[in-house]
Design a protein around this motif. Structure first.
Motif, short mmCIF file in Angstrom:
data_model
loop_
_atom_site.label_atom_id
_atom_site.label_comp_id
_atom_site.label_asym_id
_atom_site.label_seq_id
_atom_site.Cartn_x
_atom_site.Cartn_y
_atom_site.Cartn_z
N SER A 264 15.50 -1.78 -6.56
CA SER A 264 16.79 -1.07 -6.53
C SER A 264 17.90 -1.94 -7.11
CB SER A 264 17.14 -0.65 -5.10
OG SER A 264 17.23 -1.77 -4.26
N THR A 420 17.05 -4.75 3.52
CA THR A 420 18.08 -3.99 2.80
C THR A 420 18.24 -2.62 3.43
OG1 THR A 420 17.51 -5.14 0.77
CG2 THR A 420 18.70 -3.07 0.53
N VAL A 425 21.78 0.14 -0.70
CA VAL A 425 21.23 0.74 -1.92
C VAL A 425 22.26 1.70 -2.51
CG1 VAL A 425 19.44 2.30 -2.81
CG2 VAL A 425 18.83 0.50 -1.17
N TYR A 449 13.16 3.52 -5.51
CA TYR A 449 14.10 3.38 -4.40
C TYR A 449 13.40 3.28 -3.04
CZ TYR A 449 18.34 3.78 -7.23
OH TYR A 449 19.35 3.54 -8.12
N SER A 452 12.37 -0.68 -0.74
CA SER A 452 12.97 -1.47 0.34
C SER A 452 12.45 -1.04 1.70
CB SER A 452 14.49 -1.34 0.30
OG SER A 452 14.99 -1.72 -0.96
#
Ligand SMILES: *[C@@H]1O[C@H](CO)[C@@H](O)[C@H](O)[C@H]1NC(C)=O
Ligand SMILES: *[C@@H]1O[C@H](CO)[C@@H](O)[C@H](O)[C@H]1NC(C)=O
Ligand SMILES: *[C@@H]1O[C@H](CO)[C@@H](O)[C@H](O)[C@H]1NC(C)=O
Ligand SMILES: *[C@@H]1O[C@H](CO)[C@@H](O)[C@H](O)[C@H]1NC(C)=O
Ligand SMILES: *[C@@H]1O[C@H](CO)[C@@H](O)[C@H](O)[C@H]1NC(C)=O
Ligand SMILES: *[C@@H]1O[C@H](CO)[C@@H](O)[C@H](O)[C@H]1NC(C)=O
Ligand SMILES: *[C@@H]1O[C@H](CO)[C@@H](O)[C@H](O)[C@H]1NC(C)=O
Ligand SMILES: *[C@@H]1O[C@H](CO)[C@@H](O)[C@H](O)[C@H]1NC(C)=O
Ligand SMILES: *[C@@H]1O[C@H](CO)[C@@H](O)[C@H](O)[C@H]1NC(C)=O
Length: 567
Positions: A264, A420, A425, A449, A452
């Motif tokens: 990301s 994260t 993000v 995406y 994480s």
């Protein structure tokens, strides 16, 4: 290289050889070539076969994977094999060779058998096959109902309205929960046991296994990788530097960024050229005028055409505010446009056929015959060489569960989860849309995406070094303007490899140099592949002048007229 027509090559090699010898389950011994399934591989000159390999190269007791392999015979005197991977991740090598045999033989000079394979997680001939985390498309759609997974992210280009930032950030805890749940769903799916054996290191070792069988354990390995296939390439040349034969990497994913950042975080730097390619499209449309581009009126320049596209996006955005169930959101249109950035060969068709329909649908003047269903075929495949189906070509197939193969590969290979949050993000997305790509920074969903929040990492990842001394010099190729694997990534890899890599640029736009015809680039590739001849470092190839992006307008015309500004 489209993903959708490749899942179904039938397994004829084992069937046809069954009467001669029992297939070896010890793996690694031989490949029995036979016919490919005619319902999937239309080119009857291709051969197909299988090879059994360890699921885990460090622990053979885990079991075997089965690789489905395709071969296009050399047309001249055979000097060995050239391995090819089209990217994705998750694209079928078998489908790609079927669709691009002539081109692959041309750029390799006809002196190699062109070999490709469906990597782990691709199709249903290789085992492990396609990764599914949902039972059906309906289950997926219900699971993500009302979220940006279905609608995309709504904003007007650079989040100028703070309310759009707030709306997005409000979804952060919901989407984080959803993505965590998707990971758990995958762990409960039938694909679960394979997830940690997916990935790029396994793909490299699988290619080496095939090469050992075909050309011998000491032979140099020749390879052409495009897009994500360049990551297989940069891992291969550094994992097996002594096996490097003639290697072309075209449309480079920065391997050092991938080894150190979450995907990301990488996205921002991958989009640096994307808006300039959009300007190229506007410029070409303006140059050809109304007769060649439906969006142009007499006297329109790129700015006027941009204004029309922005009006379309704003209309879709406004309509979505009023009724979230509109058939096409501005987020959907942005993704559709982003896919166009890959393929200038489709721009004329897009602007004359699809764009007017989108305008009519958004204005309520045409039946909304657009399926928003995100099937396996229509999910954004970020690294694909060949674009996904367009918004208007989407079909909804209720039982076609979306593939998680691309996600499973990106995420298995990516750095360890770092805690994260989805909020972080999303903040990155806002920043990318504001600072890097107004048009495409807010693209959602992408295959990476989820990384994480993905619960699995591969048993083996190669995270460097990426500057090993290689047995042969390799060739790195890049378009000047690539929407997703931009020139700086190619320059970085060339810099790391120093004397062992020559960089050739193509003076054009689109994803990889294959996105536009260039006999110059074909000549560079075939001279290297046949004779080992490398052009001077920094050579620039032009796109063929007779390739018209729009009626009467070629690549050079557009490049000469691009205003040097950002959108
Ligand atoms: C493999 O996939 C193809 C196309 O999706 C399908 O037609 C075929 O039935 C599948 N084969 C198996 C054994 O599942
Ligand atoms: C390709 O080469 C193999 C031998 O390796 C041969 O059996 C096969 O017939 C060839 N295919 C074509 C279409 O020539
Ligand atoms: C999505 O949610 C809306 C309202 O919340 C509902 O009307 C619709 O049936 C749902 N769709 C699906 C596919 O679950
Ligand atoms: C947002 O984008 C528009 C054009 O797309 C531009 O005019 C404006 O300056 C941008 N605003 C910011 C804050 O970047
Ligand atoms: C919202 O749009 C959908 C799809 O076009 C339509 O079926 C629905 O009736 C609309 N809802 C409202 C409140 O207008
Ligand atoms: C959508 O409708 C338009 C106009 O009726 C038609 O031209 C187009 O082919 C349709 N698209 C699809 C995917 O059915
Ligand atoms: C990008 O934009 C954000 C606002 O979203 C700003 O805070 C940040 O400093 C910018 N970053 C760069 C590198 O310009
Ligand atoms: C080619 O040029 C690049 C800079 O673009 C450089 O990093 C690389 O080391 C050069 N390769 C050779 C063989 O000189
Ligand atoms: C390879 O070298 C030979 C001999 O010099 C030459 O005839 C041939 O054209 C070269 N092939 C390519 C593709 O450059």
């Amino acid at each position: 290289m489209a993903h959708y027509n490749l899942a179904a090559i039938l397994a004829l090699a084992f069937a046809s050889s069954a009467s001669c010898a029992a297939p070896s389950y010890r793996g690694g011994s031989q490949i029995q070539w036979g016919a490919c399934d005619p319902s999937v591989v239309s080119d009857t000159s291709l051969s197909c076969g299988f090879l059994l390999v360890p699921l885990d190269y460090q622990d053979p007791s885990v079991g075997t994977a089965r690789l489905a392999i395709v071969k296009a015979n050399a047309t001249g005197e055979r000097r060995g094999s050239l391995f090819f991977n089209p990217g994705g991740p998750g694209d079928s090598g078998i489908g790609s060779v079927n669709d691009n045999k002539e081109l692959l033989l041309t750029v390799s000079g006809g002196v190699y058998d062109v070999i490709s394979w469906d990597p782990r997680g691709v199709g249903n001939l290789t085992t492990p096959g396609e990764i599914f985390c949902f039972d059906s498309l309906a289950q997926y759609t219900t699971f993500f109902n009302g979220t940006i997974e279905i609608t995309g992210i709504e904003e007007t280009g650079n989040f100028t309205d703070p309310a759009d930032v707030k709306t997005l950030l409000r979804q952060a805890p919901i989407m984080q929960k959803k993505y965590n749940e998707v990971g758990q769903k995958c762990l409960r799916s039938s694909s679960s046991k394979f997830l940690k054996y997916m990935g790029t290191a396994a793909a490299v070792r699988d290619m080496v296994s095939i090469a050992n069988v075909l050309d011998g354990p000491d032979a140099p390995i020749n390879y052409l990788g495009t897009s994500y296939g360049t990551l297989i390439g940069s891992w291969f040349v550094n994992m097996f530097p002594e096996r490097v034969g003639r290697v072309i990497l075209d449309g480079v994913v920065d391997p050092t960024a991938f080894a150190t950042q979450e995907p990301s975080q990488m996205f921002s730097s991958q989009l640096v050229s994307a808006d300039n390619i959009y300007i190229a499209l506007l410029t070409g449309c303006a140059l050809t005028g109304p007769s060649g581009c439906a969006a142009a009126s007499d006297g329109d320049g790129p700015l006027e055409i941009d204004a029309k596209v922005q009006t379309l996006l704003t209309a879709a955005y406004d309509a979505t505010k009023v009724n979230a169930s509109v058939p096409v959101t501005s987020g959907n249109i942005r993704l559709d446009l982003f896919n166009e950035m890959y393929t200038p060969t489709d721009w004329s068709n897009f602007m004359n056929e699809e764009y007017p329909q989108l305008v009519q649908i958004v204005n309520g003047e045409a039946p909304a015959n657009v399926s928003r269903a995100l099937s396996r075929r229509s999910r954004l495949r970020l690294m694909d060489v060949i674009r996904r189906e367009s918004l208007l070509e989407r079909e909804s197939e209720p039982n076609d569960s979306p593939s998680y193969t691309a996600t499973a590969i990106w995420c298995a290979d990516s750095v360890n989860p770092r805690g994260t949050t989805m909020k972080a993000v999303f903040e990155g997305i806002v920043s990318t849309a504001q600072n890097v790509s107004h048009m495409f920074g807010a693209g959602w969903p992408t295959p990476f995406y989820p990384c994480s929040f993905w619960p699995v990492r591969s048993v083996e990842r190669y995270q460097g070094p990426f500057n090993k001394k290689l047995a042969n010099k390799i060739l790195i190729a890049s378009n000047m303007l690539d929407p997703i694997t931009p020139l700086p990534s190619a320059e970085k890899l060339a810099g790391l490899l120093g004397q062992d890599a020559v960089l050739v640029r193509q003076n054009g736009f689109g994803h990889t140099t294959f996105s536009a015809p260039s006999s110059c680039m074909n000549g560079v590739f075939s001279a290297y592949m046949t004779n080992g001849t490398l052009p001077p470092n920094g050579t620039v190839c032009e796109v063929d002048a007779d390739f018209e992006v729009f009626d009467g307008v070629n690549t050079a015309d557009i490049l000469a007229n691009i205003p040097g500004t950002d959108v």
